[in-house]
Design an enzyme around this catalytic site. Sequence first.
Site: not given
Ligand code: PLP
Length: 390
Positions: A58, A111, A182, A207
Amino acid sequence: MNYNLETELIHRGNHPEEQGGYVSPPLFRGSTVLYRTIQEMQESANDKMKMQNRVYGRFGSPNSRNFESVLAGLENGFGTVCTVSGLSAITTAIMTFVQTGDHLLVSDSVYFPTRRFCDSLARFGITTEYFDPCLGAEIATKLRPETRLVFLESPGSMTFEIQDIPTIAKVCRARGVISLIDNTWATPLFFKPLDFGVNISIHSATKYITGHADSFLGAIVCDQSTYAQVRSTAIDLGQKAGAEDVHLALRGLRTLSVRLKQHDENGRALANWLQTQPEVESVCHPALPSHPQHHLWKRDFTGACGLFSFQFKTAVSKESIGQFVNALKIFGIGHSWGGFESLIAPVQISEHRQFIPDQQEPSRSLRLHAGLESVEDLKEDLTQAFQVLR
Ligand SMILES: *Cc1c(COP(=O)(O)O)cnc(C)c1O
C-alpha cells in the site's frame, strides 16, 4: 549531465540493468513484501514516511516510486504522491492542510467535482469562498487571517480563463498561505507551477500522462515544505494507486512529448479553422490572440494541449447544435479528454458558478478535444456536420 526534456522523458528513472536488461520495467503487483530479517521489519516500523522499498504494497512499489520521482523531476518538485484518481489527488492535497474554522479560497473556474468536495467541507466547519479567476494581485483583499489555502486551476475547466499564477503565488507566500493548482490541462511539459512559486501542482494523470483513456491515476507534485505532510495524509487516508495504472502512466510519460506536440498542432489548427466558420461566434483557446488572457498564457506557458471550446452564434438553435454533434463521425461524444482520440461534448457549467466570462454562453458552447487523427480528416468531419446543421 543536463539533457533536454525529450531525452529526460525517455530515459529518466529507467534502469534496464536492474530489470534483466529489458528496456521497459516489469509491472510489480502485490500486497506482501518480504523482509530479509526480523530486524529489517522492525526498522521499517520506525519509518513514518514508509519510503523504503520493503514495507507493504500500500505504501508504493518500484513502479510508483519511479513514476513519482520522474514527475517530481519534470516539475522541479521535491516529491510526488500518487493517488487513485485525479479527484483523489485533489481531495487528499486539500485534506492535508485544512481544519475546522479554516477559510479556503478556490477559483470559481475549478473542475466541478473539486467544487463539490470543497462545499462538502462545510460540515467540518470549513468555509469555501470562490473568487473570480481573473483576479491577480487583488487576491490579497480576499485573504483572511483564517485563510489556509488558495486553490487554482489554469486554464479553468470549461471556461478556460488563464490565471495570473506568479502574482497570486507571490501574494500567498507573503501571507503564509499554501497555494495549490490543478495543472492537468498544461501537463508537466507546458507549465511548471512550482517554478512560479506555487507549493503544489496536481494532475489527473488519467488524461494526457496516461494518454490512452484506459486507466485512472492522480499525482500531487509537492515542494519541500509540503511533501512530508501530503505523503503522510495519503498514507493515513489509505491512498493507493493501482499497480497497473501506475505502470500505464509511466509508459505514457515516455511518449508524452510527441503526443502533446501533435495534440497542440491539431488543436490550434482546428481552433483557427473553426473561427472562420460563419455559424461560430467565438473560439476560446488560450493560444489564440483573441483569448482574453492570451498574454498570460504566452508569458507563462510553453504550449497548449488539445482541449478548447467554441461557441455558436445565437441564430443557431440548440436543436441544430445537437444535430451537429450527432452528425460527427470521428469525434466521440464523451467525458474526459487527453486520450489519443478526438472528443466533443457540451460545455457544462455548474449553476453555482459566480463569474462566467461575458462572451461565453454555456448552452451554445461545445468543448472539443483534438486527438491524434489526421487534422484534415477532422476538418472534413466537422465540415460535413456543419452541412447537416445548415
Ligand atoms: C478529469 C479531471 C480531474 C479528475 O481526474 P480523474 O482522474 O477523472 O479523477 C481533475 N481536474 C481536471 C481539470 C480534470 O479534467
